[in-house]
Structures are given as structure tokens and as C-alpha cells.
Design a protein around this motif. Sequence first.
Motif, PDB file in Angstrom:
ATOM      1  N   GLU A 125       7.145  -9.848  -2.466  1.00 44.89           N
ATOM      2  CA  GLU A 125       6.065  -9.872  -3.455  1.00 44.89           C
ATOM      3  C   GLU A 125       6.238  -8.668  -4.365  1.00 44.89           C
ATOM      4  O   GLU A 125       5.780  -7.577  -4.057  1.00 44.89           O
ATOM      5  CB  GLU A 125       4.698  -9.841  -2.771  1.00 44.89           C
ATOM      6  CG  GLU A 125       4.265 -11.175  -2.200  1.00 44.89           C
ATOM      7  CD  GLU A 125       4.012 -12.231  -3.261  1.00 44.89           C
ATOM      8  OE1 GLU A 125       3.792 -11.869  -4.437  1.00 44.89           O
ATOM      9  OE2 GLU A 125       4.055 -13.417  -2.925  1.00 44.89           O
ATOM     10  N   ASN A 126       6.946  -8.858  -5.462  1.00 44.28           N
ATOM     11  CA  ASN A 126       7.116  -7.768  -6.417  1.00 44.28           C
ATOM     12  C   ASN A 126       5.915  -7.625  -7.343  1.00 44.28           C
ATOM     13  O   ASN A 126       5.815  -6.670  -8.105  1.00 44.28           O
ATOM     14  CB  ASN A 126       8.398  -7.989  -7.236  1.00 44.28           C
ATOM     15  CG  ASN A 126       9.638  -7.750  -6.403  1.00 44.28           C
ATOM     16  OD1 ASN A 126       9.654  -6.888  -5.536  1.00 44.28           O
ATOM     17  ND2 ASN A 126      10.664  -8.545  -6.636  1.00 44.28           N
ATOM     18  N   GLU A 127       5.040  -8.604  -7.296  1.00 40.53           N
ATOM     19  CA  GLU A 127       3.776  -8.504  -8.020  1.00 40.53           C
ATOM     20  C   GLU A 127       2.638  -8.573  -7.004  1.00 40.53           C
ATOM     21  O   GLU A 127       2.802  -9.114  -5.926  1.00 40.53           O
ATOM     22  CB  GLU A 127       3.652  -9.651  -9.026  1.00 40.53           C
ATOM     23  CG  GLU A 127       4.718  -9.624 -10.117  1.00 40.53           C
ATOM     24  CD  GLU A 127       4.565 -10.766 -11.091  1.00 40.53           C
ATOM     25  OE1 GLU A 127       3.591 -11.527 -10.954  1.00 40.53           O
ATOM     26  OE2 GLU A 127       5.406 -10.884 -11.986  1.00 40.53           O
ATOM     27  N   PRO A 132      -3.806 -12.169  -0.474  1.00 39.60           N
ATOM     28  CA  PRO A 132      -3.151 -11.590   0.696  1.00 39.60           C
ATOM     29  C   PRO A 132      -3.553 -12.269   1.999  1.00 39.60           C
ATOM     30  O   PRO A 132      -2.745 -12.359   2.943  1.00 39.60           O
ATOM     31  CB  PRO A 132      -3.621 -10.124   0.673  1.00 39.60           C
ATOM     32  CG  PRO A 132      -3.983  -9.870  -0.754  1.00 39.60           C
ATOM     33  CD  PRO A 132      -4.538 -11.159  -1.260  1.00 39.60           C
ATOM     34  N   ALA A 133      -4.783 -12.762   2.084  1.00 41.47           N
ATOM     35  CA  ALA A 133      -5.232 -13.427   3.310  1.00 41.47           C
ATOM     36  C   ALA A 133      -4.414 -14.688   3.573  1.00 41.47           C
ATOM     37  O   ALA A 133      -4.134 -15.025   4.728  1.00 41.47           O
ATOM     38  CB  ALA A 133      -6.719 -13.770   3.208  1.00 41.47           C
ATOM     39  N   HIS A 134      -4.025 -15.376   2.513  1.00 39.17           N
ATOM     40  CA  HIS A 134      -3.205 -16.582   2.661  1.00 39.17           C
ATOM     41  C   HIS A 134      -1.841 -16.216   3.232  1.00 39.17           C
ATOM     42  O   HIS A 134      -1.339 -16.885   4.140  1.00 39.17           O
ATOM     43  CB  HIS A 134      -3.057 -17.272   1.306  1.00 39.17           C
ATOM     44  CG  HIS A 134      -2.171 -18.475   1.323  1.00 39.17           C
ATOM     45  ND1 HIS A 134      -2.415 -19.569   2.125  1.00 39.17           N
ATOM     46  CD2 HIS A 134      -1.017 -18.757   0.643  1.00 39.17           C
ATOM     47  CE1 HIS A 134      -1.470 -20.472   1.930  1.00 39.17           C
ATOM     48  NE2 HIS A 134      -0.615 -19.996   1.046  1.00 39.17           N
ATOM     49  N   VAL A 135      -1.235 -15.152   2.720  1.00 40.12           N
ATOM     50  CA  VAL A 135       0.072 -14.721   3.219  1.00 40.12           C
ATOM     51  C   VAL A 135      -0.048 -14.246   4.663  1.00 40.12           C
ATOM     52  O   VAL A 135       0.824 -14.515   5.505  1.00 40.12           O
ATOM     53  CB  VAL A 135       0.653 -13.606   2.329  1.00 40.12           C
ATOM     54  CG1 VAL A 135       2.026 -13.182   2.835  1.00 40.12           C
ATOM     55  CG2 VAL A 135       0.739 -14.076   0.886  1.00 40.12           C
ATOM     56  N   GLU A 136      -1.128 -13.550   4.961  1.00 41.51           N
ATOM     57  CA  GLU A 136      -1.372 -13.097   6.331  1.00 41.51           C
ATOM     58  C   GLU A 136      -1.458 -14.293   7.276  1.00 41.51           C
ATOM     59  O   GLU A 136      -0.927 -14.265   8.398  1.00 41.51           O
ATOM     60  CB  GLU A 136      -2.667 -12.292   6.365  1.00 41.51           C
ATOM     61  CG  GLU A 136      -2.924 -11.560   7.669  1.00 41.51           C
ATOM     62  CD  GLU A 136      -4.140 -10.665   7.574  1.00 41.51           C
ATOM     63  OE1 GLU A 136      -4.380  -9.922   8.544  1.00 41.51           O
ATOM     64  OE2 GLU A 136      -4.854 -10.693   6.549  1.00 41.51           O
ATOM     65  N   LEU A 151       9.628  -9.021   5.675  1.00 38.77           N
ATOM     66  CA  LEU A 151       9.130  -8.599   4.367  1.00 38.77           C
ATOM     67  C   LEU A 151      10.291  -7.963   3.620  1.00 38.77           C
ATOM     68  O   LEU A 151      10.836  -6.943   4.036  1.00 38.77           O
ATOM     69  CB  LEU A 151       7.984  -7.600   4.535  1.00 38.77           C
ATOM     70  CG  LEU A 151       7.431  -6.939   3.268  1.00 38.77           C
ATOM     71  CD1 LEU A 151       6.915  -7.988   2.295  1.00 38.77           C
ATOM     72  CD2 LEU A 151       6.332  -5.946   3.621  1.00 38.77           C
ATOM     73  N   ASP A 152      10.693  -8.594   2.525  1.00 40.04           N
ATOM     74  CA  ASP A 152      11.843  -8.142   1.740  1.00 40.04           C
ATOM     75  C   ASP A 152      11.415  -7.105   0.699  1.00 40.04           C
ATOM     76  O   ASP A 152      10.238  -6.991   0.360  1.00 40.04           O
ATOM     77  CB  ASP A 152      12.485  -9.353   1.056  1.00 40.04           C
ATOM     78  CG  ASP A 152      13.902  -9.077   0.575  1.00 40.04           C
ATOM     79  OD1 ASP A 152      14.443  -7.990   0.859  1.00 40.04           O
ATOM     80  OD2 ASP A 152      14.464  -9.951  -0.100  1.00 40.04           O
ATOM     81  N   ASN A 162       0.336  -0.568   2.754  1.00 37.83           N
ATOM     82  CA  ASN A 162      -0.860  -1.381   2.972  1.00 37.83           C
ATOM     83  C   ASN A 162      -0.491  -2.807   3.363  1.00 37.83           C
ATOM     84  O   ASN A 162      -1.094  -3.396   4.269  1.00 37.83           O
ATOM     85  CB  ASN A 162      -1.735  -1.414   1.710  1.00 37.83           C
ATOM     86  CG  ASN A 162      -2.451  -0.097   1.469  1.00 37.83           C
ATOM     87  OD1 ASN A 162      -2.676   0.663   2.416  1.00 37.83           O
ATOM     88  ND2 ASN A 162      -2.809   0.170   0.230  1.00 37.83           N
ATOM     89  N   LEU A 163       0.516  -3.344   2.680  1.00 35.97           N
ATOM     90  CA  LEU A 163       0.975  -4.699   2.991  1.00 35.97           C
ATOM     91  C   LEU A 163       1.594  -4.753   4.378  1.00 35.97           C
ATOM     92  O   LEU A 163       1.371  -5.698   5.139  1.00 35.97           O
ATOM     93  CB  LEU A 163       1.993  -5.137   1.939  1.00 35.97           C
ATOM     94  CG  LEU A 163       2.305  -6.631   1.841  1.00 35.97           C
ATOM     95  CD1 LEU A 163       1.054  -7.432   1.544  1.00 35.97           C
ATOM     96  CD2 LEU A 163       3.351  -6.866   0.767  1.00 35.97           C
TER      97      LEU A 163
END
Length: 254
Positions: A125-127, A132-136, A151-152, A162-163
Motif C-alpha cells: 500500500e504505497n497510498e 484498513p479494517a478491510h485489509v486487516e 507486507l511489501d 502503525n500498519l
Amino acid sequence: MAARCLGCANGTELRFAFKMAFQPIVEVAQDRIWGYEALVRGPNGESAHSVLSQLTDDQLYRFDQAARVMAIETAGKLFHDPAARLSINFMPNAVYEPRACIQKSLEAAKRANFPPHNLMFEFTENERMKDPAHVENIVASYKKLGFLTALDDFGAGYAGLNLLARLQPDLIKIDMELLRDIHLSSSKQVIVSGIASIARQLGITILAEGVESEAELTVLRAAGITLFQGYYFARPAFMSLPAIANLGGRLASG
């Protein structure tokens, strides 16, 4: 069986072809191939950009599914080591519901006789993430299904601490800009050493990608990093597995 992903089924038809290249991930201390990353290429080996530049928003879901299936089915034909992992890039915004959207990948693994537990899904995620809850939820769901998550580009853009704290992936890939010529930069060495220490305490494995020289490798190994990827070992090979260099000469592809 989980419901089919309607977004994947209803997306606009892809009007371009693509194939895959594979680049090895090596575990230097064990002198072995840990796995391979699948990388999108044009039908004749053209760059990933030549493919992704043709992608429209309404094709994201279908492309994400097609790329996963292509990677798994090709790996099933090429891999000979039953323990070798396959790392597949995915787009978090191209996943409606994790368990529904993974069905085609599982079906491809079954057809290709590829062990599902050897799959690793990596995302970047470069942006700033819109949700974030969806990715979590995706990461947690994939872990429950027995997949590895990565996580790349950690350390670039918004892929920061934080991520990392929120998602807790199995593995992080440090951004290549932090690793380039690290042997010449004391500040980069301090930063990477700190990331390595944090990762160890969290039980997260670090992969250093983009390694191009023995000098870079030496510094990174001293920081406690064990997994590596980059031209120093092998360039990506189009629809095949490349020979490995600089690893003791005992490795075989696959």
C-alpha cells in the motif's frame, strides 16, 4: 463451500493477455530455495507495467483472480520441491470477501496439485488505505486458512509501523531503497537493524529484496535477516525457474 465472489464474476472481461515470471527467495544460512515470487509479465515477457497499464478499475477483481490462478497453475508445473512457497501479489481493494474470493485460488491449487499451505499472499500500500479494517480482515482470514501473509515495501510510503502493528503479517519485505548500498550508509544500517529487532520481537520474519551485491548481503545478514531476493541470486525467469548464483552451488531449481 463459501459463496462465489460476485465482484470477480461480474467484472469487465480482460482484453489483454499476460503470463508469469518467477524470482527465487533464498534462505542463505540453510543454502536453500525458500520459495519463489510470481511476477506478472506480458505474453512475450514484457514488463509488468505493460500489463498493469492496460488495467481499468472495473477489471481489478477479475484480473486479481486470473493472476492468482495463472501463478498457481504455472507453479504446479514448474516446482519440484514440495516445500517451496509461492508468493503471489494481490490487491486488497480487489477482494470483496476473503473466503469467497479465495475459492478460485483453492480450486487452482487442487487442479495443479499445489499444497495450499505453501501459498503466501503479499500486498503493498504505497497510498494510504481507504479501509484498513478491510485489509486487516483479509490478513486475519488468510492466516486462519493456513496461508502466509506478507507486507511489501515496508518503510516506503504508508507501509510503516502503525500498519505493521495493526496487521501483524507473517513476513515483511523491506523497501529496496532502504537496502540499496546499505554497506555505505550507517543511517540505513541503524534503521534496518531497528526494523529487524522489532520484527523479531513481534515474531515476524524479514525478507530483504532487491539485494544486488555481496557487500549488501553481508550487512543484512549481520542484522539477523535470513531471507533474501534479488539480482545477486537470480533475475526473474519468464515462465520458468532460474538458476541460482552465489549460494554455495548446491541448489537446484524448484
